[in-house]
Design an enzyme around this catalytic site. Sequence first.
Site, PDB file in Angstrom:
ATOM      1  N   ASP A 184       0.906  -1.147   0.000  1.00  0.00           N
ATOM      2  CA  ASP A 184       0.000   0.000   0.000  1.00  0.00           C
ATOM      3  C   ASP A 184       0.943   1.195   0.000  1.00  0.00           C
ATOM      4  OD1 ASP A 184      -1.503   2.272   0.997  1.00  0.00           O
ATOM      5  OD2 ASP A 184      -3.104   0.837   1.339  1.00  0.00           O
ATOM      6  N   HIS A 185       1.050   1.849  -1.142  1.00  0.00           N
ATOM      7  CA  HIS A 185       2.145   2.815  -1.234  1.00  0.00           C
ATOM      8  C   HIS A 185       1.984   3.996  -0.273  1.00  0.00           C
ATOM      9  CE1 HIS A 185      -0.411   5.123  -4.051  1.00  0.00           C
ATOM     10  NE2 HIS A 185       0.401   6.141  -3.834  1.00  0.00           N
ATOM     11  N   HIS A 247      -5.688   2.951   1.036  1.00  0.00           N
ATOM     12  CA  HIS A 247      -4.842   4.058   1.512  1.00  0.00           C
ATOM     13  C   HIS A 247      -5.459   4.825   2.687  1.00  0.00           C
ATOM     14  CE1 HIS A 247      -2.859   3.036  -2.095  1.00  0.00           C
ATOM     15  NE2 HIS A 247      -3.531   3.806  -2.928  1.00  0.00           N
TER      16      HIS A 247
END
Length: 510
Positions: A184-185, A247
Amino acid sequence: MNKTENQILVIFGASGDLTARKLVPALFNLHQADQLPDNFIVLGASRSDMTDSAFRKKVVSESTYLKGKLEGLSDEGIKNFANKFFYEDLGGSYDTDYSRLRKRVEDLKNKYQTSGNIIYYLSTPPTLYETIAHNLAEAGMNTQNNGWKRLIVEKPFGYSLDTAKQLNTGLQKFFKEDQIYRIDHYLGKETVQNLLITRFANSIFEPLWNRNYIHHVEITNAESVGVEKRGGYYDTSGALRDMFQNHLLQIVSLIVMEPPISDAPEDIRNEKVKALKSLRVMKTDKELFDNTIRAQYTKSVIDGQEVKGYREEEGVNKDSTTETFAAIKFFVDNWRWKDTPFYVRTAKRMPTKATEVVIHFKTPHHQIFQESGLDSKDNKLVIRIQPDEGILLKFGVKVPGQGFKVERANLDFYYSSLAETHVMDAYERLLLDAMQGDATLYARADEVEAAWEFVDPILKYWSSGKDVRMYGYAAGVWGPENSHELIEGIGEWRNPGPNLTDDPGFCVIC
Ligand code: BG6
């Protein structure tokens, strides 16, 4: 600096955009910072027919994403980096016998002395994740008797609670949970990680971090772009699946969680799961109607340029009911947060790109300064995730002169002021962590499922057609007008500007 063991990174879907756009630039930064292992190579694998040198050209020497970074580097320097890249054509399908791939990996391993440590990065459509994991296992490429094996999977992780569970079970048949890294950047962003530091390394915030002092919490994730070239994907996803389920709920979990007993990955992840499980799942149509708003951008003119409406975008269904704006109000059912509302919104085609968390503190319980207008000047802690990363604390100061008039002043901190520090890009940080076996910033299976548990009823309600409305907003504005209704009685959404302190604090100019 932790030592990174020698290893191979095998990227499935290597001819796709993510490899050139995110992964290779991240690897380049690690290379320049001397953080790659001594013996390290990347093997791209996908269905395109490409040679090693064509792959190197595509993702390194002729890549538009690396252009700026390569400037000023000698040919030798570029070659040095490019030579770490190799390519293997899997033929027409990912569902094939991987013994040829295995042979290639073995040969490269022996030639470049990379040891048996391997990361498999799945940058393919999610429908292929299980197939690839299965074929790797069939070829004996998941066994850890000769070096570790790790699997990184990109989002979206599932399409619903059921599909996420199926995917978890599917992958866990071939890889153990501690081998699976769900990326999950947002967790790779310094400012997101800094939420932990803000809360647990400061004695001035944590004592106030609860229902007694916090009035409500607001999170805005705004993007100025539309769906760009991803209309086809986006139309099957929508804002809730694309941004909120992953996010934004990751950010929520860091705000909501209890203090972990240490900074060990499992201690932090255990608390995050507990936090996600304590979000009150909306069950009735009334709750869902009252607490959720969805909308789509419509065509408009921004800075003199005509901008398409969502339904006119390429790849998007003309009658699409996919949301590009989602705003959700919810509560957290636990001791710390009882009755404290959380407001979270995310959208495309807003006036600016900005993500921020705003903690609104309660006004002092007894008002001494009657005419201060203090009600509208609550203390706020603004945690700016991006851009212009930093933290802003808004507090009251006395206006010089007679009486006790109060104005708001700003105390601010900007990451950019740490001029000497290289702030790692999210993918750079996350790749390095996976290479070193640190899963703190990766989502665990139960975390992902807990997030879906909360989101699923909203998606079901939205797709049920029951008095659910799809509002419109002109591209370039802050969402539909009625989005303020969600926050009614409390005020309005805080609309962030491109800079952290766009709304100035009090000052006297003389
Ligand atoms: C991705 C979404 O996960 O995050 C995109 O799929 C979105 O739709 C992107 O644009 C936003 O990331 P960032 O880091 O630019 O906020």
